[in-house]
Design a protein around this motif. Structure first.
Motif, short mmCIF file in Angstrom:
data_model
loop_
_atom_site.label_atom_id
_atom_site.label_comp_id
_atom_site.label_asym_id
_atom_site.label_seq_id
_atom_site.Cartn_x
_atom_site.Cartn_y
_atom_site.Cartn_z
N GLN A 1 9.66 1.37 6.56
CA GLN A 1 10.71 0.39 6.77
C GLN A 1 10.41 -0.66 8.24
N GLU A 2 9.87 0.16 9.19
CA GLU A 2 9.01 -0.21 10.06
C GLU A 2 7.14 -0.80 9.93
N THR A 3 6.62 0.22 8.54
CA THR A 3 5.24 -0.45 8.70
C THR A 3 5.15 -1.37 7.50
N GLY A 4 6.26 -0.82 6.05
CA GLY A 4 5.94 -1.55 5.05
C GLY A 4 4.90 -0.82 4.48
N ILE A 5 4.55 0.38 4.83
CA ILE A 5 3.59 1.18 3.98
C ILE A 5 4.14 2.54 3.30
N GLY A 6 4.37 2.25 1.76
CA GLY A 6 4.84 3.13 0.83
C GLY A 6 4.41 4.45 1.46
N VAL B 1 0.89 -1.38 0.05
CA VAL B 1 -0.01 0.27 -0.35
C VAL B 1 0.58 1.12 -0.13
N THR B 2 0.89 1.75 -1.34
CA THR B 2 1.27 3.27 -1.25
C THR B 2 0.79 4.75 -0.54
N VAL B 3 0.27 5.19 0.17
CA VAL B 3 -0.12 6.43 0.59
C VAL B 3 0.16 7.71 0.57
N GLU C 1 -3.56 3.37 6.81
CA GLU C 1 -2.18 3.01 6.55
C GLU C 1 -2.41 4.55 7.04
N ALA C 2 -3.29 6.26 6.59
CA ALA C 2 -3.56 6.87 6.73
C ALA C 2 -3.10 7.58 7.79
N LEU C 3 -3.84 7.06 8.42
CA LEU C 3 -4.14 7.55 9.58
C LEU C 3 -2.38 6.49 11.28
N HIS C 4 -1.61 5.65 10.37
CA HIS C 4 -1.02 5.21 10.71
C HIS C 4 0.26 6.44 10.82
N LEU C 5 0.27 6.63 8.94
CA LEU C 5 1.34 7.72 9.10
C LEU C 5 1.29 9.00 9.78
N ILE C 6 0.61 9.63 10.16
CA ILE C 6 0.01 10.85 10.64
C ILE C 6 0.73 10.78 12.32
#
Ligand code: GLC
Length: 480
Positions: A71-76, A42-44, A338-343
């Motif tokens: 690296q930590e989450t696998g989310i781009g 997934v890429t946000v 994933e976006a919330l994770h990034l925030i």
């Protein structure tokens, strides 16, 4: 309304509280790692108006931060820039958020945009309870629309006065100016002296006077400091047409050609700071604290010669405009978990960086944390004799809501025309008042004399956790 968790869209009827709570719990579980997020690629997308704000190599660090996240989450993360000025940024971000299908997942949200973008962004309040408990209530309120947290406060900023320490020393000044009167006297004297020494293009005071949001920030400081109110008061009264606001605009117009160059009326903020930092042909500059803090450590000429202090006071108050950015999550995001994770990741990382920075600064510049510097600043402001308040002032974006952009554009146009000498200040204020009544439907009224929150109560000027490690712009005053 709904959230996309992984690939499954979970919807709830507005009235079903239990369903909502279950969703929030599910969400929390996922975010706390009990159900690891899918490592599928997934890429946000993250559209970032601050992308170019950093004058140092730290832009690279910001990208490193995003790499750590991946690296930590696998989310781009696709990190996207925006145009330079606030109004152009808003145009772009709004367009992207409204286009639906390929909307950016996370957007940087200027502190004045929540009312304009509230429909496009999700309420983050249920997901950030822990973080919110350590964020200053005034800052959080600026990102809140009708109880909805439209963006998570990320970087707070305030207006400050930059000054050349070497020049103040050369002309025998032990402290920077505390009032507009002092600024004028010092700027005029230094300018005269520097020109006599051969710097023919030297000017006392530089500020961004182009027709943009930066002018709203500056002019608001001028008028609040003189008792001229906040354009539209918190109670919805349009107060801008009053003698103190008018006089403050006239004073600024008078600077042009005297202590400020005629070209200030076309300087955007980045032009102005570049000119001040790199040409070095002015003594004072009105900018943002964060710009200074991001550059002082890494640009030797800044470290050696430049310092910041509070915006000068007028007869009523000392006022610094609140600026900064939050992080918003698009309602049409297809990757909202994933976006919330990034925030959350960015906010937590910012807190760590702030702590490291505070530690570094206190070791390297102990004077930044010297409480006597703050006391000295307070004393000299008290010595000006008038009852003064010292603090941070918000632009009227909360009260104007979705109309803020129109309000600000009208204000910019009125002040700019006074600066250019195209209109007289009383007429410009009267016609602006009519225009604001038309735009908002509000009534007119006097400026409110309410106290503005102090800089100290807002804590650190940058960072996601303004309540911690409190310092003020005045703490950066001491002349080395
Ligand atoms: C800074 C502030 C922002 C403000 C802008 C005006 O970036 O953080 O709030 O709107 O300047 O140019």
């Amino acid at each position: 309304m709904g959230l996309t968790i992984g690939i499954c869209k979970v919807s709830w009827p507005r009235s079903t509280k239990t369903a909502r709570i279950v969703c929030i719990l599910l969400f929390s579980l996922i975010l706390h790692g009990e159900h690891p997020l899918s490592k599928e690629s997934v890429t946000v997308t993250f559209v970032d108006p601050e992308w170019s704000h950093d004058l140092t190599e730290h832009t690279v660090v910001a990208d490193d931060r995003l790499k750590d996240f991946t690296q930590e989450t696998g989310i781009g993360v696709k990190h996207l820039p925006t145009p330079e000025t606030t109004l152009d940024q808003l145009d772009l971000v709004r367009k992207l958020l409204r286009q639906g299908s390929s909307t950016p997942d996370v957007s940087g949200v200027d502190v004045i945009w929540p009312g304009v973008l509230s429909e496009e962004l999700m309420d983050l309040k249920p997901y950030l309870a822990t973080e919110l408990s350590s964020i200053n209530a005034d800052v959080a309120a600026s990102y809140t629309v009708k109880g909805k947290l439209v963006a998570a406060p990320y970087h707070s900023d305030i207006g400050v006065l930059f000054y050349r320490r070497d020049l103040l020393r050369r002309y025998g000044y032990a402290t920077p100016p505390r009032t507009w009167d002092e600024l004028e006297q010092m700027a005029a004297r230094i300018q005269k002296g520097e020109r006599a020494r051969g710097q023919k293009d030297f000017w006392g005071f530089l500020w961004p006077g182009a027709a943009g949001e930066g002018l709203t920030c500056n002019a608001l400081e001028w008028q609040v400091s003189e008792g001229g109110g906040r354009i539209i008061e918190a109670d919805g009264n349009i107060s801008v047409n009053n003698p103190d606001a008018i006089r403050s605009w006239q004073r600024a117009a008078h600077w042009i050609g005297w202590i400020s160059p005629p070209f200030v009326t076309s300087l955007q903020e980045w032009d102005a700071i570049n000119d001040f930092y790199h040409r070095g042909t002015s003594a004072f500059y009105r900018g943002w604290a964060r710009t200074y803090l991001l550059s002082v450590r890494d640009i030797p000429s800044v470290r050696d010669t430049i310092a910041i202090t509070s915006i000068p006071a007028g007869k009523n108050a000392q006022a610094a405009t609140l600026g900064g950015f939050g992080l918003g999550l698009s309602r049409s995001s297809r990757h909202s978990a994933e976006a919330l994770h990034l925030i959350r990741f960015l906010i937590h990382r910012e807190i760590e960086i702030e702590e490291a920075r505070a530690d570094y600064e206190s070791r390297n510049w102990p004077e930044l944390y010297d409480p006597t510097a703050i006391l000295r600043a307070k004393r000299s402001s008290a010595e000006t004799g008038k009852q003064q308040v010292s603090g941070v002032v918000a632009r009227p974006s909360t009260v104007a809501g979705e109309k803020y952009e129109e309000v600000s554009r009208a204000y910019i146009q009125a002040v700019h025309s006074v600066l250019l000498g195209q209109s007289r200040a009383p007429e410009a204020a009267a016609s602006l008042e009519r225009e604001l009544v038309r735009i908002t439907g509000f009534k007119t009224g006097p400026p409110s004399r309410n106290r503005v929150p102090t800089q100290k109560s807002l804590g650190r000027v940058s960072g996601a956790r303004p309540a911690a490690a409190s310092t003020t712009a005045s703490a950066h005053d001491s002349l080395k």
